[in-house]
Design a protein around this motif. Structure first.
Motif, mmCIF file in Angstrom:
data_model
loop_
_atom_site.group_PDB
_atom_site.id
_atom_site.type_symbol
_atom_site.label_atom_id
_atom_site.label_comp_id
_atom_site.label_asym_id
_atom_site.label_seq_id
_atom_site.Cartn_x
_atom_site.Cartn_y
_atom_site.Cartn_z
ATOM 1 N N TYR A 46 39.379 47.148 47.198
ATOM 2 C CA TYR A 46 38.924 47.333 45.818
ATOM 3 C C TYR A 46 40.115 47.434 44.859
ATOM 4 O O TYR A 46 40.122 46.844 43.778
ATOM 5 C CB TYR A 46 38.075 48.594 45.704
ATOM 6 C CG TYR A 46 36.649 48.461 46.202
ATOM 7 C CD1 TYR A 46 35.987 47.233 46.191
ATOM 8 C CD2 TYR A 46 35.964 49.567 46.680
ATOM 9 C CE1 TYR A 46 34.685 47.122 46.651
ATOM 10 C CE2 TYR A 46 34.658 49.463 47.136
ATOM 11 C CZ TYR A 46 34.022 48.237 47.123
ATOM 12 O OH TYR A 46 32.733 48.131 47.570
ATOM 13 N N ARG A 47 41.118 48.175 45.250
ATOM 14 C CA ARG A 47 42.283 48.373 44.374
ATOM 15 C C ARG A 47 43.027 47.061 44.146
ATOM 16 O O ARG A 47 43.440 46.752 43.027
ATOM 17 C CB ARG A 47 43.221 49.414 44.982
ATOM 18 C CG ARG A 47 42.685 50.844 44.946
ATOM 19 C CD ARG A 47 43.518 51.781 45.794
ATOM 20 N NE ARG A 47 44.888 51.905 45.297
ATOM 21 C CZ ARG A 47 45.888 52.415 46.014
ATOM 22 N NH1 ARG A 47 45.665 52.827 47.258
ATOM 23 N NH2 ARG A 47 47.095 52.518 45.491
ATOM 24 N N GLN A 48 43.191 46.284 45.204
ATOM 25 C CA GLN A 48 43.916 45.026 45.045
ATOM 26 C C GLN A 48 43.081 43.979 44.320
ATOM 27 O O GLN A 48 43.619 43.151 43.573
ATOM 28 C CB GLN A 48 44.382 44.507 46.409
ATOM 29 C CG GLN A 48 45.491 45.371 46.995
ATOM 30 C CD GLN A 48 46.128 44.767 48.227
ATOM 31 O OE1 GLN A 48 45.496 44.657 49.267
ATOM 32 N NE2 GLN A 48 47.380 44.362 48.120
ATOM 33 N N ALA A 49 41.757 43.997 44.506
ATOM 34 C CA ALA A 49 40.882 43.096 43.767
ATOM 35 C C ALA A 49 40.902 43.430 42.275
ATOM 36 O O ALA A 49 40.747 42.548 41.425
ATOM 37 C CB ALA A 49 39.459 43.179 44.301
ATOM 38 N N GLU A 50 41.129 44.684 41.961
ATOM 39 C CA GLU A 50 41.183 45.122 40.570
ATOM 40 C C GLU A 50 42.516 44.765 39.906
ATOM 41 O O GLU A 50 42.559 44.365 38.742
ATOM 42 C CB GLU A 50 40.981 46.643 40.521
ATOM 43 C CG GLU A 50 40.989 47.249 39.133
ATOM 44 C CD GLU A 50 39.718 46.966 38.348
ATOM 45 O OE1 GLU A 50 39.777 47.014 37.116
ATOM 46 O OE2 GLU A 50 38.683 46.689 38.988
ATOM 47 N N THR A 51 43.622 44.882 40.664
ATOM 48 C CA THR A 51 44.952 44.775 40.050
ATOM 49 C C THR A 51 45.709 43.506 40.401
ATOM 50 O O THR A 51 46.585 43.072 39.647
ATOM 51 C CB THR A 51 45.822 45.970 40.471
ATOM 52 O OG1 THR A 51 46.058 45.898 41.894
ATOM 53 C CG2 THR A 51 45.141 47.292 40.127
ATOM 54 N N GLY A 52 45.448 42.918 41.571
ATOM 55 C CA GLY A 52 46.223 41.773 42.022
ATOM 56 C C GLY A 52 47.635 42.127 42.440
ATOM 57 O O GLY A 52 48.498 41.252 42.535
ATOM 58 N N GLY A 53 47.891 43.415 42.697
ATOM 59 C CA GLY A 53 49.242 43.863 42.999
ATOM 60 C C GLY A 53 49.421 44.340 44.427
ATOM 61 O O GLY A 53 48.451 44.522 45.178
#
Length: 501
Positions: free
Chosen positions: A89-96
């Motif tokens: 979820y965090r990476q899908a949100e930020t791309g980082g």
């Protein structure tokens, strides 16, 4: 952070029968979790911002606050765990790239806890450290092949440069930038008072700390931050940083927003510029290249200071260490995969490297088998948590240990693993002047002295219980260790017997 997919990681529970709306929690929280709601006439909390640093809990004058793991969880799934889903979820949100700090927290085996220490009974009497001499002094550096004496029994052999430690413990590399001025001041002063050493890390040496030079190890890393002739001359020893346990094969990065005028001057880079340390040294691509740098640094310091090399614990660490020893280094610092850091890619931190226990044992065995163990000292690092861990590390073959996370915990770190944000509420991993002042170095250095002094007493007690009166006699003495709950292969790599043998 999207509220549609992620629930808070922590929940702030406030006892309104105790809360007096004093707003201490609001003033103390750098993450802006707490605020006063004028309409409700009471304090409220934004759980999404909480990192569980516990500053508000400790500072609340009426003990009205408690922080718990948020009770909302995903549907139970042994494969798709809470952490795995949350990370996606965090990476899908930020791309980082996901970052974390303060060491590997995965549930891998902790081999310190699977080893027990032997004790004397009848035939080999124990020693009382309160009534009999007990030597904890350690010398770090290359030892000569043989010692020659004159007719008066004075040593004729010229000794290579040595570091003398009153305890087999040093404060490991933590750069100015990754930790605060006050944290560095605490470490430097404690090292001087204790008769040990602290390591500047790769961020250079602040001008205010040059007076601690006799107790300072300076690093030469790939970025060469702060490195000049004076930097090398002031120090007691020079350490070439190749890798660290939290991120083997990965370089360092201090964001430009943390590069203040003070850090700019210390690191010799422009204010506001990113301080990037490449993963490789661009002048080291072989053991021969490393040897050339070692002798260049020895030449620059008139052959008066030990030159060491810091590497991460990886699978072929024994062969690497053998090459480093033959390249002319005076000591090797080996950092295990649980080693702390200010910021590391989470996937690297959790999946690369090996435990320091295996690394130290395999390196010591390799160097002994090649007949070159005396030519170099070994320093173990990577989550040394107690005096018992130190005893076990030395019995496996280390000369001494580095401690980093334990030292920061002594200064007040609550292990919230958010160092990379620069919002450390305890004044340790931050450059915010309003947060830095929360760590009083006058108190901090005394807490570090208390910790090392206490560990020193415990080391003496354990040595006495083994019937040993000199820490040097324990080095590599694996007969003093037994394994519990290990496979035969694990016992073989460590070079110890199973309990009961």
């Amino acid at each position: 952070m999207s509220l549609n997919y992620l629930t808070p990681e922590f929940k702030v529970i406030r006892d309104y029968d105790k809360c007096i709306n004093c707003k201490v929690c609001m003033r103390q929280c750098a993450n802006e979790v707490h605020s006063y709601d004028e309409d409700l006439g009471k304090m409220v909390a934004d759980d999404y911002k909480c990192v569980n640093c516990q500053r508000c809990v400790v500072m609340c004058p009426t003990h009205a606050l408690t922080i718990v793991k948020h009770p909302q969880v995903f549907r139970e799934n042994a494969n798709w765990t809470y952490d795995a889903i949350r990370d996606i979820y965090r990476q899908a949100e930020t791309g980082g790239v996901l970052l974390s700090a303060m060491g590997n927290d995965r549930p891998y085996p902790i081999y310190w806890d699977k080893m027990v220490i032997n004790a004397s009974q009848v035939t080999n009497p124990s020693i009382d450290p309160l009534r009999e001499p007990m030597e904890l002094k350690i010398f770090i550096g290359r030892k000569p092949d043989k010692i020659e004496l004159d007719e008066n029994l004075n040593v004729k052999t010229k000794m290579p440069p040595q570091l003398t430690l009153n305890y087999p413990i040093m404060f490991s590399a933590m750069s100015y930038g990754s930790i605060s001025y006050n944290a560095h001041a605490s470490l430097a002063r404690a090292a001087k008072e204790l008769g040990i050493y602290y390591n500047t890390g790769e961020g250079g040496l602040h001008k205010d700390f040059r007076k601690y030079g006799p107790n300072t190890i300076v690093q030469v890393a790939s970025g060469r931050f702060g490195v000049d002739r004076e930097y090398l001359k002031i120090a007691a020893a020079v350490e070439i940083k190749i890798g660290q346990g939290a991120k083997p094969g990965i370089g360092g990065h201090l964001p430009g927003e943390k590069v203040s005028e003070d850090i700019s001057e210390t690191r010799m880079i422009p204010v506001g510029s990113d301080a990037i340390s490449p993963a490789p040294h661009h002048d080291i691509y072989s053991i021969e290249d490393l040897s050339q740098l070692i002798y260049s640094l020895k030449e620059a310091t008139d052959y008066k200071k030990p030159v060491g090399v810091k590497i991460a614990a990886v699978n072929n660490v024994a062969a690497i260490a053998s090459g480093i020893a033959r390249a002319g280094a005076d000591y090797i610092a080996i950092d295990g995969f649980r080693g702390g850091t200010g910021a590391a890619p989470k996937r690297i931190r959790d999946n690369v490297g090996i435990p320091i226990e295996f690394a130290i044992a395999s390196v010591d065995s390799r160097l002994r088998s090649e007949g070159i163990r005396h030519t170099i000292s070994l320093i173990a690092a990577g989550s040394i948590r107690s005096s018992a861990d130190i005893i076990k590390a030395i019995a496996l073959g280390a000369d001494a240990v580095y401690i980093g996370s334990a030292a920061l915990i002594a200064l007040g770190c609550h292990m919230c693993q958010q160092c990379y944000t620069g919002k450390c509420n305890w004044g340790i991993a931050t450059q915010d002047p309003n947060l830095v002042k929360r760590l009083n170095p006058e108190i901090g250095y005394k807490r570090l002295i208390n910790l090392i002094t206490a560990w020193g007493h415990e080391i003496q007690e354990m040595l006495g219980g083994m019937g040993i009166n000199d820490i040097e006699s324990l080095k590599g003495n694996r007969l003093m260790l037994r394994g519990i709950g290990m496979t035969q292969k694990e016992l073989d790599v460590l070079g110890i017997l199973a309990a009961g043998e």
